[in-house]
Design a protein around this motif. Structure first.
Motif, short mmCIF file in Angstrom:
data_model
loop_
_atom_site.label_atom_id
_atom_site.label_comp_id
_atom_site.label_asym_id
_atom_site.label_seq_id
_atom_site.Cartn_x
_atom_site.Cartn_y
_atom_site.Cartn_z
N GLU A 34 0.85 -1.12 0.13
CA GLU A 34 -0.10 0.14 0.07
C GLU A 34 0.94 1.33 0.02
O GLU A 34 0.40 2.30 0.10
N VAL A 35 1.94 0.99 -0.11
CA VAL A 35 3.01 2.43 -0.28
C VAL A 35 3.76 2.31 -1.36
O VAL A 35 4.08 1.31 -2.05
N LYS A 36 4.53 3.57 -1.92
CA LYS A 36 5.09 3.62 -3.04
C LYS A 36 6.30 4.25 -2.85
O LYS A 36 6.29 5.28 -1.67
N VAL A 37 7.22 4.37 -3.75
CA VAL A 37 8.53 4.97 -3.61
C VAL A 37 8.29 6.46 -3.39
O VAL A 37 7.52 7.09 -4.04
N GLY A 38 8.92 7.33 -2.32
CA GLY A 38 8.79 8.46 -2.13
C GLY A 38 7.41 8.77 -1.10
O GLY A 38 7.63 10.00 -0.66
N ASP A 39 6.79 7.79 -0.37
CA ASP A 39 5.94 8.02 0.62
C ASP A 39 6.48 8.30 1.79
O ASP A 39 7.63 7.88 2.19
N GLN A 40 6.08 9.41 2.51
CA GLN A 40 6.38 9.67 3.78
C GLN A 40 5.66 8.96 4.84
O GLN A 40 4.43 9.00 4.62
N ILE A 41 6.29 8.03 5.72
CA ILE A 41 5.46 7.13 6.42
C ILE A 41 5.89 7.08 7.91
O ILE A 41 6.95 7.61 8.35
N ILE A 42 4.80 6.55 8.62
CA ILE A 42 5.31 6.31 10.12
C ILE A 42 5.53 4.87 10.45
O ILE A 42 4.49 3.97 9.91
#
Lengths: 90, 90, 90, 90, 90, 90, 90
Positions: free
Chosen positions: G52-60
Motif C-alpha cells: 500500500e506504499v510507493k517510492v517517495g511516500d513519507q511514512i510512520i
C-alpha cells in the motif's frame, strides 16, 4: 441504548442474585474446578450478522477479564465478546 | 431443560460411579500418565448443526477446567465444549 | 465394542512386549533422543471419514499424555488422536 | 518393509559417516550456530500423495526430537516428518 | 550442485567481507537494535515453484539459527528458508 | 488531516473527561476486573474498505499498548487498530 | 537503488528530527504507554503486488527489532516489513 457494539460484541446487563434465582431457578456456583460465570441480559447486539443472541435474551457468560464495564446514567453494563457467551436461558 | 447451549457446546449431567459401572461395565481409571476423564449423559445440545452427539447419548468427556458447572433445582450440570468429548458409549 | 470414538480419535489396545516382538520382529527402543512410542492394535475408529487406519490395523503410536485409558471388563484400551499414530505395521 | 508411515511421514535409514563422505563428498559439520542435521536414505514413504521424496532418495534431515527410532531385525530406522527433510542429495 | 533443497529452501554461499564491499558498496552493520544479516549468493533453489530468487542472485539473509551449514569438497554452503531472505542486491 | 492510516488502523482524538460526560452521559469506570477503555472520536480511517467506523464517529477503544501517539500542531492523536474499537456511541 | 526488497518488505530512509518537524508539523513523542515510532521515506518497495506504499511516500513506522539496517555508500537504510508501517503522511 446509545452504545452500539462492534463486530461480534454484545452489550449486556448483569442480573443480580435475586433475579438470578427467579429466572428458571438456575444457580451458577463458584468452583475452583471450573471457569467463573455470571447471568446477564442482552441489551444491544454488535454489527456482525451471525450473532446467535438477540436483545432481551437471558444468557450465561464467562466472567472474563476481556469484559469491559460501561456506565450510562444509573446503569452498569458490560461489553462482552460473543465467544464469552456459553448458553441462553430460555 | 431451560438452558440452551450456544455453538459447539453441550449441556451434560455427570454419571455417578454406580451408574458408570452398570453402563457397559466401562471404568475410567485415574492415571498420572493420561488426561482425567468422566462419564456423562447429554441433556441439551448447542446451536451448531454439525454436533456429533444428541440428547440422551452417554459420553466420555475430559475433566477440563473449561467445563462450567450449572445448578438447576436439585440437579448439577456441566456446560462442555464438543472438543472435550472423546467418545460415545453405545 | 461399546465405545465409539468421536472425530479423528481411535480406540486401541496396547500390544504387550511378547506380541510386539512376534509381529514382524519390530522393536521400539526407548531413547532419550526421540519421542517414546508403543505398539497397538486398532479396536474402533472415530466418526471422521478420512481416518487412515481401520479396525485390526497394527500401529505405532506416540505414548502421549493426550492418550486416555479406558477399562472395559478385563481389558485396558487407549483413546488416541489420529495425529499420535506414526505408522501402520503391515 | 513392514512399516507403512502415515500422512507426511517417511521411514529412513541413517547413513554412517563412511557412507556420508563417499556420497558426493558432502559433510554436515556440527555447529553451535545452526541446527544439527544428518544424512539418511528413504526406505518407505507416507500415505500423503504430495510427498516430495521417494524410496531410495538420499536426504539431509534435521536431527529432531520428533524423529522416532524403530528397530526391525538388525536394522535401525527413523520415522521422520517431511518438514524435517531439508534437501535431497542427487 | 549435488544438493537439491526441498520446498521453500535455497542453498546459498556466504560472501566474504571483501566481496561484500565490492558488490554495490553495500555494508550490513552489526547492530544491537536490529536482527543480524549476512550477504550470500544463491547456488540452488528449492522445489517450490513460487520462489522469488534464482541461482546467481546476490541476496541479504537473516543470520538465523534455522540456517544449516553443509560442506561439499572445499566449499561451505547454507541451507536457508526463503522467509530468511530479506532482499536481492541487483 | 495529513495522516492517512494504513489497513485496518484509524486515527482518533481522545475525548477529555468533560466531553466524555456530556456525550450521552456515558462513564467508563476504571476497574481492576476489566480492560481499561477510553472515549475517542474518529479523525481519519485506514485504507481497508471493510472498516466499520467513519470520520466523526464517537467510539470506545481499549487503552492498548499498541495504540501510538502522534502530535500534529497543538493536537494529540492516537493511531489505533480496528480490533481495539469496542463500540460506537450514537 | 541496488537493493530490491522481497515480498512485503520495503526499504526506507529514516528522516532526521529537523526534517520530521518540517513535514506537516507532525511530532512522534516517545511514550512509555505506547510503541515507539519513527518517520521515514520509502526508497524501494518489495515484490508483493498488494503493497500500500510507493517510492517517495513519507511514512510512520514502528521502531521494531525486526527492522534491519543496511548501509550503501554514505547512506543508512532500513529494511522494514509492511506490517510495521502504521500510516502515510500526505
Amino acid at each position: 441504548m446509545a452504545i452500539k457494539p462492534l463486530g461480534k460484541r454484545v452489550l449486556v446487563k448483569k442480573l443480580d442474585p435475586e433475579e438470578k434465582k427467579s429466572a428458571g431457578g438456575i444457580v451458577l456456583p463458584d468452583s475452583a474446578k471450573s471457569e467463573k460465570v455470571v447471568r446477564a441480559e442482552v441489551v444491544a447486539v454488535g454489527t456482525d450478522e451471525k450473532l446467535e443472541v438477540k436483545v432481551g435474551d437471558q444468557i450465561i457468560i464467562s466472567d472474563s477479564f476481556s469484559n469491559t464495564e460501561v456506565i450510562e446514567g444509573e446503569e452498569k453494563y458490560l461489553l462482552v465478546k460473543e465467544s464469552e457467551i456459553l448458553a441462553i436461558v430460555e
